[in-house]
Design a protein around this motif. Structure first.
Motif, PDB file in Angstrom:
ATOM      1  N   LYS A   5       0.854  -1.189   0.000  1.00 16.87           N
ATOM      2  CA  LYS A   5       0.000   0.000   0.000  1.00 16.87           C
ATOM      3  C   LYS A   5       0.886   1.234   0.000  1.00 16.87           C
ATOM      4  O   LYS A   5       1.911   1.270   0.676  1.00 16.87           O
ATOM      5  CB  LYS A   5      -0.909  -0.017   1.233  1.00 16.87           C
ATOM      6  N   VAL A   6       0.490   2.235  -0.792  1.00  9.24           N
ATOM      7  CA  VAL A   6       1.195   3.517  -0.835  1.00  9.24           C
ATOM      8  C   VAL A   6       0.129   4.598  -0.705  1.00  9.24           C
ATOM      9  O   VAL A   6      -0.656   4.815  -1.629  1.00  9.24           O
ATOM     10  CB  VAL A   6       1.983   3.693  -2.155  1.00  9.24           C
ATOM     11  N   ASP A  43      12.745  15.427   0.356  1.00  6.47           N
ATOM     12  CA  ASP A  43      13.476  14.732   1.424  1.00  6.47           C
ATOM     13  C   ASP A  43      14.960  14.563   1.089  1.00  6.47           C
ATOM     14  O   ASP A  43      15.505  13.470   1.177  1.00  6.47           O
ATOM     15  CB  ASP A  43      12.849  13.357   1.711  1.00  6.47           C
ATOM     16  N   ASN A  44      15.617  15.631   0.689  1.00  7.75           N
ATOM     17  CA  ASN A  44      17.041  15.609   0.317  1.00  7.75           C
ATOM     18  C   ASN A  44      17.350  14.649  -0.825  1.00  7.75           C
ATOM     19  O   ASN A  44      18.464  14.163  -0.957  1.00  7.75           O
ATOM     20  CB  ASN A  44      17.919  15.282   1.534  1.00  7.75           C
ATOM     21  N   LEU A  45      16.366  14.394  -1.645  1.00  4.50           N
ATOM     22  CA  LEU A  45      16.498  13.480  -2.773  1.00  4.50           C
ATOM     23  C   LEU A  45      16.188  14.255  -4.040  1.00  4.50           C
ATOM     24  O   LEU A  45      15.202  14.991  -4.099  1.00  4.50           O
ATOM     25  CB  LEU A  45      15.493  12.346  -2.592  1.00  4.50           C
ATOM     26  N   LYS A  46      17.043  14.118  -5.058  1.00  5.33           N
ATOM     27  CA  LYS A  46      16.785  14.783  -6.330  1.00  5.33           C
ATOM     28  C   LYS A  46      15.905  13.881  -7.183  1.00  5.33           C
ATOM     29  O   LYS A  46      16.297  12.775  -7.547  1.00  5.33           O
ATOM     30  CB  LYS A  46      18.077  15.106  -7.068  1.00  5.33           C
ATOM     31  N   LYS A  52       5.720  11.096  -2.656  1.00  9.61           N
ATOM     32  CA  LYS A  52       6.246  11.262  -1.288  1.00  9.61           C
ATOM     33  C   LYS A  52       5.934  10.046  -0.426  1.00  9.61           C
ATOM     34  O   LYS A  52       6.790   9.587   0.337  1.00  9.61           O
ATOM     35  CB  LYS A  52       5.674  12.537  -0.664  1.00  9.61           C
ATOM     36  N   ASN A  53       4.724   9.509  -0.553  1.00  7.13           N
ATOM     37  CA  ASN A  53       4.364   8.312   0.217  1.00  7.13           C
ATOM     38  C   ASN A  53       5.181   7.102  -0.222  1.00  7.13           C
ATOM     39  O   ASN A  53       5.583   6.277   0.600  1.00  7.13           O
ATOM     40  CB  ASN A  53       2.869   8.006   0.091  1.00  7.13           C
ATOM     41  N   PHE A  54       5.421   6.988  -1.530  1.00  3.80           N
ATOM     42  CA  PHE A  54       6.226   5.870  -2.018  1.00  3.80           C
ATOM     43  C   PHE A  54       7.650   5.975  -1.489  1.00  3.80           C
ATOM     44  O   PHE A  54       8.229   4.980  -1.043  1.00  3.80           O
ATOM     45  CB  PHE A  54       6.241   5.816  -3.551  1.00  3.80           C
ATOM     46  N   ILE A  55       8.217   7.164  -1.534  1.00  7.97           N
ATOM     47  CA  ILE A  55       9.581   7.359  -1.037  1.00  7.97           C
ATOM     48  C   ILE A  55       9.673   6.917   0.420  1.00  7.97           C
ATOM     49  O   ILE A  55      10.575   6.171   0.792  1.00  7.97           O
ATOM     50  CB  ILE A  55      10.031   8.830  -1.220  1.00  7.97           C
ATOM     51  N   LYS A  56       8.733   7.344   1.247  1.00  7.80           N
ATOM     52  CA  LYS A  56       8.753   6.953   2.668  1.00  7.80           C
ATOM     53  C   LYS A  56       8.631   5.445   2.824  1.00  7.80           C
ATOM     54  O   LYS A  56       9.350   4.828   3.602  1.00  7.80           O
ATOM     55  CB  LYS A  56       7.615   7.642   3.422  1.00  7.80           C
ATOM     56  N   SER A  57       7.726   4.852   2.099  1.00  6.69           N
ATOM     57  CA  SER A  57       7.467   3.416   2.245  1.00  6.69           C
ATOM     58  C   SER A  57       8.597   2.570   1.678  1.00  6.69           C
ATOM     59  O   SER A  57       9.099   1.657   2.333  1.00  6.69           O
ATOM     60  CB  SER A  57       6.148   3.064   1.561  1.00  6.69           C
ATOM     61  N   ILE A 113      14.577  -0.421   2.251  1.00  5.16           N
ATOM     62  CA  ILE A 113      15.852  -0.650   1.592  1.00  5.16           C
ATOM     63  C   ILE A 113      16.989  -0.350   2.569  1.00  5.16           C
ATOM     64  O   ILE A 113      17.039   0.708   3.171  1.00  5.16           O
ATOM     65  CB  ILE A 113      15.999   0.250   0.339  1.00  5.16           C
ATOM     66  N   ILE A 114      17.903  -1.275   2.679  1.00  8.93           N
ATOM     67  CA  ILE A 114      19.088  -1.098   3.522  1.00  8.93           C
ATOM     68  C   ILE A 114      20.101  -0.282   2.719  1.00  8.93           C
ATOM     69  O   ILE A 114      20.205  -0.425   1.507  1.00  8.93           O
ATOM     70  CB  ILE A 114      19.685  -2.464   3.885  1.00  8.93           C
TER      71      ILE A 114
END
Length: 165
Positions: A29-30, A113-116, A151-156, A161-162
């Motif tokens: 879910k996202v 979130d500091n991501l390009k 944004k939700n996908f990035i958080k999830s 991911i390690i």
């Protein structure tokens, strides 16, 4: 007979470990979107090769389709490269080639979130793509809230991911 049992156990173990990796990496879910279809392995790699119109050197691949209760749809293509540099080079190539495309607009960089992240429009959808360690992610979404989905996908996804530097 023992050989058959050994082969069965090896195949069974491989299938279990594959499904654990898939379920560990892929969010079901996202936001208010639910995963409705997915592919992985060679099938997903072949789809990504077809989109690029060439073979690219990737270790893992997933294709995902999410849908909201409002019938909004999001498609995601995930590819994991063998090295972080390979992944970055693939993103650089996309940034260079998209302006020449008749299908997509020129990518515009966003900072989330500091991501390009790069945003482009094409195929009647908002498209976002970016690199995260060895992963390249492309999201195509037809929704009024595409940025919220991203944004939700990035958080999830990133929480699963390690650090893979």
């Amino acid at each position: 007979m023992r050989l058959y049992k050994l082969i069965f156990h090896i195949i069974f173990t491989f299938l279990i470990l594959s499904s654990i990796t898939f379920s560990y990496v892929i969010p079901n879910k996202v936001g208010n979107f639910v995963l409705i279809t997915s592919t992985s392995g060679d099938e997903a790699k072949n789809e990504i090769y077809m989109l690029h119109r060439k073979h690219i050197n990737i270790k893992e691949a997933y294709t995902l389709k999410y849908q909201s209760a409002k019938n909004e749809v999001a498609y995601i293509w995930l590819s994991k490269s063998y090295t972080a540099d390979d992944a970055k080079n693939q993103i650089t190539t996309m940034i260079d080639k998209l302006p020449k495309s008749k299908i997509y607009s020129t990518p515009k960089p966003l900072k989330i979130d500091n991501l390009k992240v790069y945003q482009t429009y094409g195929m009647d959808m908002d498209n976002y793509f970016y690199n995260y360690y060895k992963w390249n992610i492309w999201i195509a979404i037809k929704s009024n809230n595409g940025l919220d989905f991203l944004k939700n996908f990035i958080k999830s996804f990133h929480g699963r991911i390690i650090n893979e530097n």
